[in-house]
Motif scaffolding. Structure first.
Motif, PDB file in Angstrom:
ATOM      1  N   HIS A  75       0.832  -1.194   0.000  1.00 54.63           N
ATOM      2  CA  HIS A  75       0.000   0.000   0.000  1.00 54.63           C
ATOM      3  C   HIS A  75       0.867   1.243   0.000  1.00 54.63           C
ATOM      4  O   HIS A  75       1.881   1.308   0.679  1.00 54.63           O
ATOM      5  N   CYS A  81       0.051   5.686  -0.031  1.00 55.78           N
ATOM      6  CA  CYS A  81      -0.950   6.750  -0.117  1.00 55.78           C
ATOM      7  C   CYS A  81      -0.768   7.568  -1.393  1.00 55.78           C
ATOM      8  O   CYS A  81      -1.659   8.300  -1.798  1.00 55.78           O
ATOM      9  N   CYS A  94       0.547   3.454   8.656  1.00 51.32           N
ATOM     10  CA  CYS A  94       1.058   3.353   7.292  1.00 51.32           C
ATOM     11  C   CYS A  94       2.528   3.717   7.274  1.00 51.32           C
ATOM     12  O   CYS A  94       2.944   4.678   7.910  1.00 51.32           O
ATOM     13  N   CYS A 138       4.241   3.995   4.214  1.00 50.18           N
ATOM     14  CA  CYS A 138       4.576   4.205   2.804  1.00 50.18           C
ATOM     15  C   CYS A 138       5.631   5.289   2.635  1.00 50.18           C
ATOM     16  O   CYS A 138       6.352   5.309   1.651  1.00 50.18           O
ATOM     17  N   CYS A 159       1.126  10.983   2.830  1.00 49.37           N
ATOM     18  CA  CYS A 159       0.685   9.811   3.593  1.00 49.37           C
ATOM     19  C   CYS A 159      -0.478  10.152   4.518  1.00 49.37           C
ATOM     20  O   CYS A 159      -0.454  11.146   5.241  1.00 49.37           O
ATOM     21  N   ASP A 160      -1.501   9.286   4.522  1.00 52.01           N
ATOM     22  CA  ASP A 160      -2.667   9.483   5.380  1.00 52.01           C
ATOM     23  C   ASP A 160      -2.384   9.045   6.831  1.00 52.01           C
ATOM     24  O   ASP A 160      -3.132   9.387   7.726  1.00 52.01           O
TER      25      ASP A 160
HETATM   26 ZN    ZN Z   1       0.890   6.207   3.697  1.00 53.97          ZN
END
Ligand code: ZN
Length: 145
Positions: free
Chosen positions: A90, A92, A134, A136, A141-142
């Motif tokens: 994953h 974002c 997360c 990422c 990024c969320d």
């Molecule tokens: Zn992210």
């Protein structure tokens, strides 16, 4: 990091050759062995077709889940018979998107992908329910999965 990547033969379901190797995001990732043009279909996720009920039971017992629910009844468990697309992490700000259509999980390039680049996609709702941080690392990024 000198871990050597694992070259894979081109299994069915892939239109572009990928390799699986260590990812900076999480565990292993899927990397393009050659350039992939924007909007091209990268391939289709393979795996065992099971009921959603079985999928949810398996998801409870597994830390690293590779299950996609195709509709209300059918799910695909890519941890069994899955191709390299099961390692797409994953992000974002991903370079691929996945589309579930007619019982198939298809991956498409969002933009041109360079040789050696890791493939990423934005997961929809996950079994983590927004509780997994997360990693990422992208500017947009969320924060949570
Ligand atoms: Zn992210």
């Amino acid at each position: 990091m000198t871990r050597s990547p694992t070259p894979l033969p081109r299994p069915s379901g892939l239109r572009f050759a990928l390799r699986v190797g260590a990812s900076r995001i999480d565990g292993q990732g899927a990397f393009a062995l050659g350039p992939i043009p924007a909007r091209r279909k990268v391939g289709e996720l393979t795996g065992e077709r099971i009921s959603v009920r079985t999928a949810r039971r398996r998801a409870r017992d597994t830390a690293r889940v590779a299950i996609v629910e195709l509709d209300e009844r059918v799910a695909l468990d890519a941890s069994r018979g899955g191709n390299a697309l099961r390692y797409v992490n994953h992000s974002c700000t991903p370079n691929c998107y996945l589309r579930i259509a007619a019982g198939h999980v298809e991956f498409y390039a969002l933009r041109p992908i360079a040789r050696g680049e890791e493939l990423t996609a934005r997961y929809g709702a996950t079994h983590h329910d927004g509780r997994l941080r997360c990693r990422c690392g992208s500017a947009g990024c969320d924060g949570w999965l």
